[in-house]
Design a protein around this motif. Sequence first.
Motif, PDB file in Angstrom:
ATOM      1  N   PRO A   8       0.819  -1.222   0.000  1.00  0.00           N
ATOM      2  CA  PRO A   8       0.000   0.000   0.000  1.00  0.00           C
ATOM      3  C   PRO A   8       0.852   1.271   0.000  1.00  0.00           C
ATOM      4  CG  PRO A   8      -0.808  -1.540   1.625  1.00  0.00           C
ATOM      5  CD  PRO A   8       0.451  -2.120   1.107  1.00  0.00           C
ATOM      6  N   ASP A  59       8.999   0.830  30.624  1.00  0.00           N
ATOM      7  CA  ASP A  59       8.860  -0.613  30.698  1.00  0.00           C
ATOM      8  C   ASP A  59       7.628  -1.058  29.918  1.00  0.00           C
ATOM      9  OD1 ASP A  59       8.938  -3.228  31.269  1.00  0.00           O
ATOM     10  OD2 ASP A  59       8.530  -3.046  33.407  1.00  0.00           O
ATOM     11  N   PHE A  60       7.793  -1.240  28.605  1.00  0.00           N
ATOM     12  CA  PHE A  60       6.666  -1.682  27.785  1.00  0.00           C
ATOM     13  C   PHE A  60       6.767  -3.153  27.414  1.00  0.00           C
ATOM     14  CE2 PHE A  60       6.756   2.877  26.119  1.00  0.00           C
ATOM     15  CZ  PHE A  60       5.876   3.297  27.100  1.00  0.00           C
ATOM     16  N   HIS A 105       3.622 -10.627  23.399  1.00  0.00           N
ATOM     17  CA  HIS A 105       4.286  -9.545  24.102  1.00  0.00           C
ATOM     18  C   HIS A 105       5.804  -9.621  23.907  1.00  0.00           C
ATOM     19  CE1 HIS A 105       4.834  -7.351  28.166  1.00  0.00           C
ATOM     20  NE2 HIS A 105       4.839  -6.512  27.169  1.00  0.00           N
ATOM     21  N   ILE A 118      -8.595   6.666  -2.075  1.00  0.00           N
ATOM     22  CA  ILE A 118      -7.708   5.532  -2.339  1.00  0.00           C
ATOM     23  C   ILE A 118      -6.784   5.211  -1.162  1.00  0.00           C
ATOM     24  CG2 ILE A 118      -7.485   5.180  -4.820  1.00  0.00           C
ATOM     25  CD1 ILE A 118      -5.485   7.531  -4.731  1.00  0.00           C
ATOM     26  N   GLN A 119      -6.609   6.187  -0.290  1.00  0.00           N
ATOM     27  CA  GLN A 119      -5.695   5.882   0.820  1.00  0.00           C
ATOM     28  C   GLN A 119      -6.377   5.064   1.903  1.00  0.00           C
ATOM     29  OE1 GLN A 119      -6.303   9.228   0.144  1.00  0.00           O
ATOM     30  NE2 GLN A 119      -4.350  10.199  -0.368  1.00  0.00           N
ATOM     31  N   MET A 124      -7.453   2.097   2.206  1.00  0.00           N
ATOM     32  CA  MET A 124      -6.986   0.763   2.553  1.00  0.00           C
ATOM     33  C   MET A 124      -5.682   0.752   3.378  1.00  0.00           C
ATOM     34  SD  MET A 124      -6.603  -2.506   0.222  1.00  0.00           S
ATOM     35  CE  MET A 124      -5.751  -3.929   0.797  1.00  0.00           C
ATOM     36  N   PRO A 125      -4.661   1.426   2.890  1.00  0.00           N
ATOM     37  CA  PRO A 125      -3.456   1.433   3.725  1.00  0.00           C
ATOM     38  C   PRO A 125      -3.717   2.013   5.102  1.00  0.00           C
ATOM     39  CG  PRO A 125      -3.236   2.930   1.850  1.00  0.00           C
ATOM     40  CD  PRO A 125      -4.452   2.112   1.619  1.00  0.00           C
ATOM     41  N   MET A 150      -2.907   0.249   8.628  1.00  0.00           N
ATOM     42  CA  MET A 150      -2.047   0.886   9.634  1.00  0.00           C
ATOM     43  C   MET A 150      -2.789   1.025  10.958  1.00  0.00           C
ATOM     44  SD  MET A 150       0.933   1.545   8.482  1.00  0.00           S
ATOM     45  CE  MET A 150       1.777   2.992   9.077  1.00  0.00           C
ATOM     46  N   LEU A 191      -2.927  -2.239  12.745  1.00  0.00           N
ATOM     47  CA  LEU A 191      -1.632  -2.559  13.327  1.00  0.00           C
ATOM     48  C   LEU A 191      -1.408  -1.791  14.609  1.00  0.00           C
ATOM     49  CD1 LEU A 191       1.008  -2.792  10.492  1.00  0.00           C
ATOM     50  CD2 LEU A 191       0.540  -4.437  12.293  1.00  0.00           C
ATOM     51  N   LEU A 219      -0.895  -3.109  18.372  1.00  0.00           N
ATOM     52  CA  LEU A 219       0.301  -2.767  19.120  1.00  0.00           C
ATOM     53  C   LEU A 219      -0.076  -2.224  20.499  1.00  0.00           C
ATOM     54  CD1 LEU A 219       3.159  -2.819  17.591  1.00  0.00           C
ATOM     55  CD2 LEU A 219       3.208  -0.434  18.259  1.00  0.00           C
ATOM     56  N   LEU A 255      -2.796  -2.657  22.083  1.00  0.00           N
ATOM     57  CA  LEU A 255      -3.399  -3.694  22.886  1.00  0.00           C
ATOM     58  C   LEU A 255      -2.339  -4.492  23.634  1.00  0.00           C
ATOM     59  CD1 LEU A 255      -6.586  -4.987  21.668  1.00  0.00           C
ATOM     60  CD2 LEU A 255      -5.154  -6.757  22.685  1.00  0.00           C
ATOM     61  N   PHE A 256      -1.296  -4.867  22.876  1.00  0.00           N
ATOM     62  CA  PHE A 256      -0.246  -5.671  23.501  1.00  0.00           C
ATOM     63  C   PHE A 256       0.521  -4.880  24.539  1.00  0.00           C
ATOM     64  CE2 PHE A 256      -0.383  -8.392  19.558  1.00  0.00           C
ATOM     65  CZ  PHE A 256      -1.008  -9.431  20.224  1.00  0.00           C
ATOM     66  N   THR A 257       0.780  -3.630  24.196  1.00  0.00           N
ATOM     67  CA  THR A 257       1.547  -2.836  25.158  1.00  0.00           C
ATOM     68  C   THR A 257       0.771  -2.646  26.437  1.00  0.00           C
ATOM     69  OG1 THR A 257       1.006  -1.131  23.600  1.00  0.00           O
ATOM     70  CG2 THR A 257       3.325  -1.397  24.122  1.00  0.00           C
ATOM     71  N   CYS A 269      -1.170  -4.670  27.689  1.00  0.00           N
ATOM     72  CA  CYS A 269      -1.088  -5.907  28.469  1.00  0.00           C
ATOM     73  C   CYS A 269       0.185  -5.943  29.299  1.00  0.00           C
ATOM     74  CB  CYS A 269      -1.056  -7.132  27.557  1.00  0.00           C
ATOM     75  SG  CYS A 269      -2.488  -7.263  26.512  1.00  0.00           S
ATOM     76  N   ALA A 270       1.160  -5.214  28.815  1.00  0.00           N
ATOM     77  CA  ALA A 270       2.470  -5.301  29.446  1.00  0.00           C
ATOM     78  C   ALA A 270       2.384  -5.032  30.935  1.00  0.00           C
ATOM     79  CB  ALA A 270       3.422  -4.321  28.794  1.00  0.00           C
ATOM     80  N   ASP A 325       0.145  -5.573  33.256  1.00  0.00           N
ATOM     81  CA  ASP A 325      -0.267  -6.568  34.229  1.00  0.00           C
ATOM     82  C   ASP A 325       0.428  -7.920  34.046  1.00  0.00           C
ATOM     83  OD1 ASP A 325      -3.490  -6.595  32.588  1.00  0.00           O
ATOM     84  OD2 ASP A 325      -1.548  -7.410  31.973  1.00  0.00           O
ATOM     85  N   SER A 326       0.808  -8.249  32.816  1.00  0.00           N
ATOM     86  CA  SER A 326       1.341  -9.600  32.628  1.00  0.00           C
ATOM     87  C   SER A 326       2.738  -9.765  33.208  1.00  0.00           C
ATOM     88  CB  SER A 326       1.352  -9.975  31.145  1.00  0.00           C
ATOM     89  OG  SER A 326       2.404  -9.301  30.503  1.00  0.00           O
ATOM     90  N   SER A 341       6.360  -4.536  36.639  1.00  0.00           N
ATOM     91  CA  SER A 341       6.568  -3.170  36.189  1.00  0.00           C
ATOM     92  C   SER A 341       5.972  -2.165  37.166  1.00  0.00           C
ATOM     93  CB  SER A 341       5.956  -2.981  34.810  1.00  0.00           C
ATOM     94  OG  SER A 341       4.658  -3.522  34.828  1.00  0.00           O
TER      95      SER A 341
END
Lengths: 471, 598
Positions: A263, A310-311, A336, B2-3, B5-6, B10, B13, B17, B19-21, B23-24, B26-27, B31
Amino acid sequence: MIISLLTFALSVNAPGDPVETMLSSQNSQGQSASLLANDKAFVEKRRELGLDLPIFYFSMASKATSDTLHRVPKRSHRQNLERFIERYGNWPEVQDYYQSLSAFRFAISDAKKDSTNRTHLINGKDALNLLFISDEPEKQTIELDNLEESINGAASLAHLKPGFQKIRDSYNKMTSNPTTWKKYVPVINFYGTDNQYHRWFFGDKALFGAKEGEYTSAGFIRGDFGISYQDERPVGSIIWDAVRWTMLLSLMSVVITYLVAIPLGVDSAISKGSKKDQIITTILFILYSLPSFWIATMAIVYFCGGDFWDFFPPYGVGGDVPADASLWVKLKDRAHHLILPLFCWTYGTFAYLSRQMRGGMVSVLNQDYIRTARSKGLNERTVIWKHALRNSLLPVITLFASVFPLMLSGAIVLEIIFSIPGMGKTMFNAIVARDYPIVFTVMMFSAILTLVGYLVSDILYAVVDPRISYK
Amino acid sequence: MIQLMPKKAMTYLFVCLLLFTSCAGDSGGNSDGKSSKTEYPDRVVVHNLSDPEGLHPTNVSDASATEMRKYLMQKLLSIDNTTLKLEPWMAAKLPTVEEKDGGMVITYELREGMTWDDGKPITPRDVEFSFMTIKNPKVDAPWLRPYYGFIKDFVYDKDNPLKFQLICDEKYMLWDHVTGNDGFVFPEHIYDPNGYMKDFSLKDLVDETGPAATSEKNIKFAQDYNDVKYHRTIINGSGPYKFVEWQTNQRVIFEKKENWWGDKFKDTGNMYFTTGPKTVIYETVNDLTTAITALKAEDLDVMASIRPNDWVKLPDSDKFNENYVRSDPPFLIYSYIGMHIKNPLLRSKKTRQAMAHLVDADVLNETVLYGLQYRIVGPISKAYGDDYNNDLTLYPFDTEKAKQLLAADGWEDTDGDGILEKMIDGRRRPFKITFFYNQGNDIRKSVGLSFKESARLAGIDITVSSLEWSVFLERLKLHQIDLWYGAWVFDPRPSDPKQIWHTDSYTSGGSNYTGFGNAETNALIESIRRELDPAKRKALYMKWQEILHEEVPYIFLYSANRRNAIHKRFTNISEGARDPGFYAGGFQMAKGFSATAN
């Protein structure tokens, strides 16, 4: 097949002796019994690994050389014998000389030490050691004299004299009858299938009715990759342990790269020359020129709970969760851990791929049929994504071929920085430890996967471009 | 349009990202830790640079295997980390030795009530079996075998079923270390499940080519015993921890045994009977910068062998100071510049002394080595015993003195090119020599470059060059390296000079890389080895160090302390010179901290 020959040839000529590395014996006491035992251990290990076999089905050499030189266990001795052959060209005499030296080596280490012969024994052993590893006549003469002097020095060493006389005689015979002309007569020696290459590639296991213990290897093509020299685990299981992680990371990285770069490339091709195109290009090239090992280290230092934020966890692929944790927890733990390595693995390829995409797209957009499509009144989106994209994918597909071998080779530096138990690290350790079974296997699979990659991209060419067909 | 889709891609993504961070937090579970945190899981996580080769009781020799097996397996005697003295471990008391017929008789007695994990008692037969594996020529442990060469028989006591004697045919000063602390004792019924060795005794295996050693049974035994399963899955010993799991190149996990037999010996004073955290984890982190970050993030509790540059910077980190202490017990190590004295250029003692005057060791220590090393005069550690010779003085950095020595030795710059020459063996040779170090070791490279500079002042031309480690070792053994930087790490036991200095170790591919030695020094080495009385041995050591100092086969440079970091919540570290400078299996929770259930 050619790759297999090439890998094999490289390993044979690489410096360092795998048996030496494996036994890595400190040999600290150096008593004669242990000298004998060590030599035996050495020979036995070589036989176990099949390194005492001839290297290939045949060897092309000169008449001067030996067809049994590969049986000499010590690499340094073997190399010295080769130099003797080069100098004198008479293998039978060289062999006699070597055998008389070896016999003497055991005789002298069994000699009883007493106060009268101490010094003489020491000097004698030193001289003998040098005789084994030097080939210049000047040095040989000096050391022979030294050796003679030391055994003549003490009455208690008189029993060694016949042995020394043998050395002297065989040395004189070797030097006085040089047959250097033999070096110029080519000879081909045939060894049959009992050779290192055959054993490794095809194996010596019978096709039918083979019993456990009767063969050493089923051979590469029958899925027996041998055992590692380092820890004696089967190579297959070592590679499987490592390749899981590398494959996971490379596949995800490829998917992300293509999802982002295509893209981006299309986008900047459409708005070619605009501010936006320039900004995207600049950013991508900055990313491209930042070395991933540096970014990786920086990311760890700044984002992984050191003195800054701390990420993310700083290393590993996770797995340190209770065994009874739910699947979601386990997945989350893995993800993670993998985000940072994945980012470092991937970002550098954005620029390259999107530039390729952009280039392809720009040239396609100037084609007549695009103009036709536009003038038909198709909306811009259909024109770009349906008509132009397919045709501009060819260079991108070519790059796709290289993805397959990458899955196996991994990324050494990143794997080490993030402590990911992947292929890059495994391969690196194998090379350092001269662990050829692993090196062979990985190289062979890389070669196979490269071929597979080309095949897949050829098929994809046909899929995206109907003009290409393989009939 | 046209933009779209990208952008969509993005955005996805980015959301992922985020979401995962998020999680950092508590998992990780660590920290949120400000200084208020006092509750930790009941475990200790130790950094490990690379996986061990295996956890086989005899067939591995690398440092991490040696360290890890201490949790799982035991020996007759242990060495205390701090005092470095031998202590009874599986033995009830220290062994006794009698001199007899030019040899020795060593007597041991096992503790009462020792059991393997399956409840079977530990008997002298298990000890004999363990010794037999090392003496067995078919077993893949050839480096251990020579040490056991003097043990010729294993005799059971008729009256006391826990007592046995070892009959040795020569005297050796390390009799107690070798018999008590070299090899582990492990269960015969687990490591020889088919009972192949049942009918053999140690005496049968003394002859390495005898009928027992070459028998069908023994070959079958060795095949099974050398198998990879004993490296990675069946790992069994009498130690306080049991092996749980090995995740290749990630971690090795041990867990404390419940109802361990050793618990009743807690008060004997032997540090290995104190047991600590429920779980011990060795985490493999290959990159040291990553490991330092992981340490600060409290992902690791213990890190050993920290790089000098990190070590000096650690106290600047608030996070580090909050949670960790640096621990620097002595380290039994020395580094040196070695010279192959059979090389004609280095044959003369005066030349070698001149070389020693050309190493600016103190300045090097302050600059490239962060001031963490201290100078030593010889191979015997200041940290171990009092055998170090304090009367010897270091060779000071002194180019003038070096020039004088070289001139006195016949070196002269006759052609005016600034490089000295000398007639040796009828040939005029310029003093040109190559200094080798192992590839990738930048500190050694800096030392080489500095040496090159100062040697140039005295008219010696040194080229600095590196070799990949295994090639470096191979060439050293073949005596193709004349000048090099090296280091030796040694065990906490009286120093046996034979391996490095006896002429036997020169010709047989041993570690005498210098070619040093003559009948006189060999005789001295032999008398050190045969002297069982430490006081008498001390006098010999003094003389020994004098000779080395005078002859300069090595330019002895430095020794150093260890550089470990340990989490503040632990006490009872067993800090000491014994490798690796701590024993995590004995860690206790410090005041103010507590362990959670899991």
